[in-house]
Every structure is written in C-alpha cells, then in structure tokens.
Design a protein around this motif. Structure first.
Motif, PDB file in Angstrom:
ATOM      1  N   ARG A  40       0.820  -1.210   0.000  1.00 50.70           N
ATOM      2  CA  ARG A  40       0.000   0.000   0.000  1.00 50.70           C
ATOM      3  C   ARG A  40       0.857   1.265   0.000  1.00 50.70           C
ATOM      4  N   ILE A  41       2.028   1.196   0.600  1.00 48.78           N
ATOM      5  CA  ILE A  41       2.931   2.349   0.580  1.00 48.78           C
ATOM      6  C   ILE A  41       3.589   2.488  -0.785  1.00 48.78           C
ATOM      7  N   LEU A  42       3.933   1.366  -1.418  1.00 51.99           N
ATOM      8  CA  LEU A  42       4.733   1.399  -2.635  1.00 51.99           C
ATOM      9  C   LEU A  42       3.935   1.227  -3.925  1.00 51.99           C
ATOM     10  N   GLY A  43       2.822   0.496  -3.884  1.00 54.08           N
ATOM     11  CA  GLY A  43       2.072   0.226  -5.101  1.00 54.08           C
ATOM     12  C   GLY A  43       2.791  -0.707  -6.053  1.00 54.08           C
ATOM     13  N   SER A  44       3.764  -1.444  -5.539  1.00 56.85           N
ATOM     14  CA  SER A  44       4.560  -2.354  -6.361  1.00 56.85           C
ATOM     15  C   SER A  44       4.702  -3.687  -5.656  1.00 56.85           C
ATOM     16  N   VAL A  45       4.321  -4.760  -6.341  1.00 55.43           N
ATOM     17  CA  VAL A  45       4.443  -6.094  -5.755  1.00 55.43           C
ATOM     18  C   VAL A  45       5.911  -6.454  -5.548  1.00 55.43           C
ATOM     19  N   GLY A  46       6.718  -6.244  -6.589  1.00 52.94           N
ATOM     20  CA  GLY A  46       8.130  -6.608  -6.499  1.00 52.94           C
ATOM     21  C   GLY A  46       8.866  -5.831  -5.426  1.00 52.94           C
ATOM     22  N   GLU A  47       8.628  -4.526  -5.356  1.00 51.12           N
ATOM     23  CA  GLU A  47       9.299  -3.718  -4.344  1.00 51.12           C
ATOM     24  C   GLU A  47       8.823  -4.074  -2.939  1.00 51.12           C
ATOM     25  N   ALA A  48       7.532  -4.411  -2.803  1.00 52.00           N
ATOM     26  CA  ALA A  48       7.017  -4.820  -1.502  1.00 52.00           C
ATOM     27  C   ALA A  48       7.639  -6.150  -1.071  1.00 52.00           C
ATOM     28  N   GLU A  49       7.779  -7.079  -2.014  1.00 51.75           N
ATOM     29  CA  GLU A  49       8.436  -8.352  -1.695  1.00 51.75           C
ATOM     30  C   GLU A  49       9.864  -8.116  -1.216  1.00 51.75           C
ATOM     31  N   ASP A  50      10.571  -7.233  -1.936  1.00 56.25           N
ATOM     32  CA  ASP A  50      11.954  -6.937  -1.555  1.00 56.25           C
ATOM     33  C   ASP A  50      12.019  -6.281  -0.172  1.00 56.25           C
ATOM     34  N   ALA A  51      11.058  -5.390   0.124  1.00 53.80           N
ATOM     35  CA  ALA A  51      11.037  -4.719   1.425  1.00 53.80           C
ATOM     36  C   ALA A  51      10.813  -5.720   2.555  1.00 53.80           C
ATOM     37  N   VAL A  52       9.926  -6.686   2.333  1.00 57.87           N
ATOM     38  CA  VAL A  52       9.680  -7.703   3.359  1.00 57.87           C
ATOM     39  C   VAL A  52      10.910  -8.592   3.529  1.00 57.87           C
ATOM     40  N   GLN A  53      11.558  -8.919   2.417  1.00 57.04           N
ATOM     41  CA  GLN A  53      12.779  -9.739   2.517  1.00 57.04           C
ATOM     42  C   GLN A  53      13.863  -8.993   3.284  1.00 57.04           C
ATOM     43  N   GLU A  54      14.023  -7.703   3.025  1.00 56.94           N
ATOM     44  CA  GLU A  54      15.007  -6.905   3.740  1.00 56.94           C
ATOM     45  C   GLU A  54      14.649  -6.814   5.227  1.00 56.94           C
ATOM     46  N   THR A  55      13.361  -6.760   5.526  1.00 61.10           N
ATOM     47  CA  THR A  55      12.913  -6.741   6.921  1.00 61.10           C
ATOM     48  C   THR A  55      13.347  -8.016   7.644  1.00 61.10           C
ATOM     49  N   TRP A  56      13.178  -9.170   6.959  1.00 63.60           N
ATOM     50  CA  TRP A  56      13.618 -10.429   7.561  1.00 63.60           C
ATOM     51  C   TRP A  56      15.114 -10.417   7.825  1.00 63.60           C
ATOM     52  N   LEU A  57      15.889  -9.939   6.855  1.00 57.63           N
ATOM     53  CA  LEU A  57      17.343  -9.946   7.011  1.00 57.63           C
ATOM     54  C   LEU A  57      17.772  -9.075   8.187  1.00 57.63           C
ATOM     55  N   ARG A  58      17.094  -7.934   8.353  1.00 55.77           N
ATOM     56  CA  ARG A  58      17.439  -7.072   9.484  1.00 55.77           C
ATOM     57  C   ARG A  58      17.036  -7.717  10.807  1.00 55.77           C
ATOM     58  N   TYR A  59      15.890  -8.352  10.813  1.00 54.52           N
ATOM     59  CA  TYR A  59      15.438  -9.034  12.034  1.00 54.52           C
ATOM     60  C   TYR A  59      16.364 -10.193  12.381  1.00 54.52           C
TER      61      TYR A  59
END
Length: 339
Positions: A40-59
C-alpha cells in the motif's frame, strides 16, 4: 535440522537452531501484514516483496529481542518502504505514459505471498486501484501515516516512532492525508456481487463481439487507460460508450480468434482479467471500475515489468502482429469464397 525458505524469492537460511526456527515461524505469521503495509505504501508487488525480505534480514541479523515483534517488524518494513518510495518517485516522474500500481490478485486463486492479514471491506477498499492512485498524491510520510493509521489502525505513538517524528507531527500528517484522500475519493459500486455479475456480462459480450450489449454496459463517458511504460500498447483515452464498444469489438475478438485468451480474475478487490497470448504467457491485465450498473473505466497494464509476478510474460507487440496475420488470412478466405 531442516532448512527453511522465508520468502518466495528469498534465500534459504542455513542450518538453524530451534530458537531461530521459532523466530522464522513468528515472522511467517506476520508476513501477510508486512506485505500488505508495504504494497500500500509502494504500489509495487516486487518492491514490496523486496522490502519484506530486507525486513527479515534485518530481524535475523539483530541480537535484540523486541518487546512487540509485530510493532518492530511493522516499523522496519514501513521505514524501508518509505525510503524506497522516495527514490521511486523520481523514476515515476520520468515514466512513459500513464502509471498504475502493479496488479495484485485478490480472488480465490491468489497464492500465499499476497494474502491479506484479515478479510474485511476496509482492507479491500484500501488496496483498490483507485485508492492506490489517490495515495500517489501524498508525500511518502503522509502515505505511510495514512496506511498505518487509517488502514491498519496503528496508534499515533507507534506511528511517530516509525516515521521518526513527534506524535503531534504524526497527527498533522494524518490529518493532511485524510483531507487529500477524502477530497479525491471516487464513488464506486459497493455490492461485490453486482460488480462480478456485470463483469461476467461484459467479458461474455466481449468474447462474442456483441456491440450492442457492450455499449449498454459502458458508461456514457467511459475511460480506457493503459499503462504500457512505453513497451507496447496504446495509452487509451476517454470515449463515448459507442466508440469505446466499437474499439473493443475491433480489437479483442480478433485477438481471441488468433489464439489469445481472457482469464477472468479479481485484482485489487475489483473484477478484471488476465490477457494471455497463444502460448499462455501473460501480456496484460484489466481492471474494471464499476458504478451505477455501468463500467466507468477500464484500466489495463501491458508493461511486462509489472506483470512478472503473475507468471511468464509474453510480447504484446508479437501478439498484435499475430492478430494482424489472422485478420489478413480471414480476409483472404472471405475473398476466395466470394470468387
């Protein structure tokens, strides 16, 4: 010990301890929420997937155990998404032609990566193409605050920490965002069953090339808009119902006759379809805006960069070339019959 993959495009995280596996399971439980916020923030499926993956890596890379995992991960994915959106705004300003959010499948055929954290009308409305296009008018911070507050009901204290602003500043951003969204909010057909019924009749008439039926389903000033990104397909425009119906009959039935197919699907909570070429590859999507028993707009996307999450993509130019060859063969066959 088993290996676990945490995202459909994410890495396999080596051998893990029991505590690490538990962390992964907790993350997976929150993944639908994190993707929903980011999309909803990005309007992009690919960018949202990447953001969630980066969130996991940081966690996975932190030794600190957050007091609330949901709050921590939501903060991280929101901050990442805000940063990505700031850079994406520059690219979108140079985008060729109309820009639409990447289509998100929301029907019963959807797969797990795009599942919503809860089933509610509010969530469905907030992910519609119309709502996401309205969100494009907001600044990155306004957009994030609106999504977190109005869609997911986060408290202002949490939101202020997420955006690294004071709580009064977060409230001001929320008020501005609500005002912008309220001023531009379009009307739409609330009854989902009515939307689906009209869409079924539309696609049936389109396959049959029924000009009269199509014209009766289209609003008097129906708009057809295509996001091609300069990679194939026109931009569309605002037409009268009669002209729009004639254009549809002249273009779509020959495509279907030459081997293409229309697969009804629901995108972003609204009825639509996937257009596939003769090999079954995705060449476009349609989403219908419906109000008062008529189709107000047909939003299509043929930019292959926005369709890869739906499957292998085809070439819209090659598909239209095949349609031209089919028309030529049909015309030659008719001329031979006349002789």
């Amino acid at each position: 010990m088993a290996e676990t993959t945490f995202w459909r495009q994410g890495p396999t995280v080596g051998r893990q301890t029991g505590a690490q596996v538990m962390d992964a399971q907790r993350f997976e439980e929150l993944r639908p929420l994190l993707f929903s916020i980011s999309y909803r923030i990005l309007g992009s499926v690919g960018e949202a997937e990447d953001a969630v993956q980066e969130t996991w890596l940081r966690y996975a890379g932190t030794d600190t155990e957050p007091e609330s995992l949901k709050a921590y991960l939501s903060t991280v994915v929101s901050r990442i998404s805000i940063d990505v959106l700031r850079s994406a705004r520059v690219r979108r300003e140079a985008y060729v032609g109309p820009w639409f959010p990447e289509p998100l499948p929301t029907d019963t055929l959807q797969t797990q990566p795009y599942a919503e954290p809860a089933d509610s009308a509010e969530l469905a409305d907030s992910v519609s193409m119309a709502a996401l296009l309205l969100l494009e008018r907001l600044s990155p911070l306004e957009r994030a605050v609106f999504v977190l507050r109005e869609v997911f009901d986060f408290g202002f204290a949490e939101i202020a920490e997420t955006i690294e602003r004071s709580e009064p500043a977060a409230r001001q951003l929320a008020a501005r965002a609500r005002r912008h969204m309220r001023d531009g909010r379009p009307r739409f057909e609330v009854d989902r069953r009515k939307r689906l019924d009209l869409a079924d009749r539309f696609f049936d008439a389109l396959r049959e090339g029924n000009l009269e039926a199509l014209q009766g389903l289209l609003a008097a000033d129906v708009e057809t808009v295509n996001d091609a990104g300069g990679k194939g397909g026109g931009e569309g425009g605002r037409f009268g119902a009669e002209r729009a119906a004639r254009i549809l009959v002249a273009t779509v039935p020959p495509l279907l006759a030459s081997g293409a197919s229309l697969e009804p699907r629901e995108f972003n909570g609204w009825p639509g379809a996937i257009l596939r070429d003769s090999e079954g590859k995705v060449v476009g999507t349609w989403v219908l805006d419906i109000l008062d028993g008529h189709i107000q707009a047909i939003r299509s996307i043929t930019n292959p960069d926005k369709l890869s999450h739906l499957g292998p993509t085809g070439d819209v130019r090659a598909m239209t070339a095949e349609r031209s060859r089919w028309r030529r063969r049909a015309r030659e066959a008719t001329e031979q019959e006349d002789d």
